[in-house]
Scaffold this motif. Structure first.
Motif, PDB file in Angstrom:
ATOM      1  N   GLY A  30       3.360   2.788   4.883  1.00  0.00           N
ATOM      2  CA  GLY A  30       3.223   2.654   3.442  1.00  0.00           C
ATOM      3  C   GLY A  30       4.420   1.956   2.819  1.00  0.00           C
ATOM      4  N   SER A  31       4.291   1.637   1.538  1.00  0.00           N
ATOM      5  CA  SER A  31       5.340   0.931   0.821  1.00  0.00           C
ATOM      6  C   SER A  31       6.665   1.659   0.950  1.00  0.00           C
ATOM      7  CB  SER A  31       4.945   0.808  -0.660  1.00  0.00           C
ATOM      8  OG  SER A  31       5.951   0.169  -1.399  1.00  0.00           O
ATOM      9  N   ARG A  80       8.167   2.428   3.433  1.00  0.00           N
ATOM     10  CA  ARG A  80       8.125   3.370   4.568  1.00  0.00           C
ATOM     11  C   ARG A  80       8.193   4.826   4.086  1.00  0.00           C
ATOM     12  NH1 ARG A  80       9.295   1.271   9.506  1.00  0.00           N
ATOM     13  NH2 ARG A  80      10.562   3.066  10.134  1.00  0.00           N
ATOM     14  N   LEU A  92       0.833  -1.201   0.000  1.00  0.00           N
ATOM     15  CA  LEU A  92       0.000   0.000   0.000  1.00  0.00           C
ATOM     16  C   LEU A  92       0.864   1.247   0.000  1.00  0.00           C
ATOM     17  CD1 LEU A  92      -2.716  -0.918   2.675  1.00  0.00           C
ATOM     18  CD2 LEU A  92      -3.048  -0.784   0.198  1.00  0.00           C
ATOM     19  N   SER A  93       0.539   2.180  -0.876  1.00  0.00           N
ATOM     20  CA  SER A  93       1.237   3.465  -0.852  1.00  0.00           C
ATOM     21  C   SER A  93       0.759   4.252   0.360  1.00  0.00           C
ATOM     22  CB  SER A  93       0.933   4.250  -2.127  1.00  0.00           C
ATOM     23  OG  SER A  93      -0.434   4.672  -2.126  1.00  0.00           O
ATOM     24  N   PRO A  94       1.501   5.274   0.782  1.00  0.00           N
ATOM     25  CA  PRO A  94       1.027   6.085   1.908  1.00  0.00           C
ATOM     26  C   PRO A  94      -0.379   6.636   1.675  1.00  0.00           C
ATOM     27  CG  PRO A  94       3.327   6.558   1.486  1.00  0.00           C
ATOM     28  CD  PRO A  94       2.876   5.652   0.381  1.00  0.00           C
ATOM     29  N   GLN A  95      -0.674   7.086   0.466  1.00  0.00           N
ATOM     30  CA  GLN A  95      -1.991   7.634   0.189  1.00  0.00           C
ATOM     31  C   GLN A  95      -3.071   6.561   0.278  1.00  0.00           C
ATOM     32  OE1 GLN A  95      -2.477  10.843  -0.033  1.00  0.00           O
ATOM     33  NE2 GLN A  95      -4.703  10.618  -0.226  1.00  0.00           N
ATOM     34  N   GLU A  96      -2.775   5.362  -0.228  1.00  0.00           N
ATOM     35  CA  GLU A  96      -3.733   4.262  -0.130  1.00  0.00           C
ATOM     36  C   GLU A  96      -3.964   3.882   1.327  1.00  0.00           C
ATOM     37  OE1 GLU A  96      -3.115   1.693  -4.227  1.00  0.00           O
ATOM     38  OE2 GLU A  96      -1.595   1.550  -2.644  1.00  0.00           O
ATOM     39  N   PHE A  97      -2.901   3.857   2.120  1.00  0.00           N
ATOM     40  CA  PHE A  97      -3.035   3.536   3.536  1.00  0.00           C
ATOM     41  C   PHE A  97      -3.949   4.545   4.221  1.00  0.00           C
ATOM     42  CE2 PHE A  97      -1.787   3.954   7.974  1.00  0.00           C
ATOM     43  CZ  PHE A  97      -1.787   2.631   8.398  1.00  0.00           C
ATOM     44  N   GLY A 105       5.725   7.008   3.858  1.00  0.00           N
ATOM     45  CA  GLY A 105       4.884   7.950   4.586  1.00  0.00           C
ATOM     46  C   GLY A 105       5.512   8.336   5.910  1.00  0.00           C
TER      47      GLY A 105
END
Length: 329
Positions: free
Chosen positions: A133-134, A136, A105-110, A138
């Motif tokens: 996030g992916s 780290r 998961l990207s930070p935005q997706e998280f 984020g």
């Protein structure tokens, strides 16, 4: 306390004050953080919630890289972690399965899928060095900006220290590795123990005169291994009953088993009741020696006999010391 394996379904989602972490051991630093979450939840009329992970992310990546020995030893099993979180006043725990999909998961997706849509976060507390996030990617700054966009507060808490040193799960693992149980107790805020249900074993112990209570350990790298003086809570139905003295082995039993499974075997002194299915708590008091592989069963039996004698002698010394202290008073 409600426990969710993964995100709650739509009907079970409720606005919450949340913190995120592994919470291995739920030590005094964790307890101070959880008190802050609980206070915010009460003030804002929200649920106090915790998101934690199974397995530990570092354990997942160690397995992925083919280096499982690099995973951090586990201080607590999931049952004990959940009990400690419940004791701290948490309303709901989300046990997120940490796998390749979650790690990607990207930070935005998280933020969008987990925090906003999945958990309805209104108030969030994380450590100052929190990354997510992916890769780290984020950071705390990412969360603060997202909070302004989506309408949740973001807070951090200073480190909690003991004698000027930050209280951490790593420090507790180090104390347990040195079998410094008094120091571990200082950091945890309680004695170190492992709980679990008594299960049927091979019944080998009773054939050599040392019947044991067997408890499975779900992870392969506990923070302790070896032979210990212990006391066992929960044998009697009366919660006020004192713990029972015992000697225990925590490890893979190399003399009688080559499966690599970790088992906690406890021999209670002067007890012959049926404990199968009981939920017990084994409190560790002193290490006697490391686990060893013996050439045959008689040699193993002799070693267990020595361990039991040493453990009984230790308890006798504690009794004498307590009587002497009372006399001085």
């Amino acid at each position: 306390m409600k426990v969710f394996r993964g995100l709650p379904n739509a009907e079970s989602r409720a606005p919450c004050a949340l913190t995120i972490g592994n919470f291995d051991g739920v030590h005094r630093g964790h307890q101070a953080l959880l008190a802050q979450v609980r206070a915010a939840a009460s003030r804002l009329n929200l649920d106090a919630a915790v998101m934690t992970f199974e397995p530990h992310p570092r354990e997942f990546f160690a397995q992925l890289m083919g280096t499982p020995e690099k995973a951090p030893p586990r201080i607590a099993n999931l049952r004990d972690k959940l009990q400690s979180l419940s004791n701290a006043g948490v309303d709901r725990v989300i046990v997120e399965h940490f796998n390749s999909n979650f790690a990607a998961l990207s930070p935005q997706e998280f933020i969008e899928k987990i925090l906003v849509q999945g958990l309805h976060v209104r108030w969030l507390m994380v450590g100052e060095d929190f990354c997510f996030g992916s890769r780290r990617a984020g950071s705390l700054e990412t969360l603060i900006a997202a909070g302004q966009q989506y309408g949740f507060e973001v807070h951090t808490m200073p480190n909690v220290t003991n004698d000027g040193v930050r209280i951490s799960s790593s420090a507790i693992r180090a104390a347990l590795a040195q079998t410094d149980f008094p120091h571990a107790r200082q950091l945890l805020g309680h004695a170190y123990a492992i709980s679990g249900h008594v299960v049927h074993g091979k019944k080998l112990g009773r054939t050599i005169g040392f019947p044991t209570l067997n408890m499975r350990v779900g992870h392969k790298r506990p923070a302790l291994s070896g032979i210990f003086v212990v006391q066992v809570h929960g044998i009697h139905d009366d919660p006020a009953a004192p713990p029972m003295p015992a000697v225990a082995s925590l490890g893979v039993r190399p003399t009688v088993d080559d499966s690599g499974r970790v088992l906690l075997e406890t021999h209670l002194f002067d007890y012959s009741g049926d404990c199968y299915g009981k939920l017990l708590r084994v409190e560790f008091l002193k290490k006697l020696r490391d686990e060893e592989k013996y050439v045959d069963l008689p040699t193993l039996t002799a070693a267990i006999e020595r361990d039991a004698q040493q453990a009984r002698a230790w308890f006798q010394e504690q009794t004498v010391s307590a009587i002497s202290a009372t006399d001085r008073i």
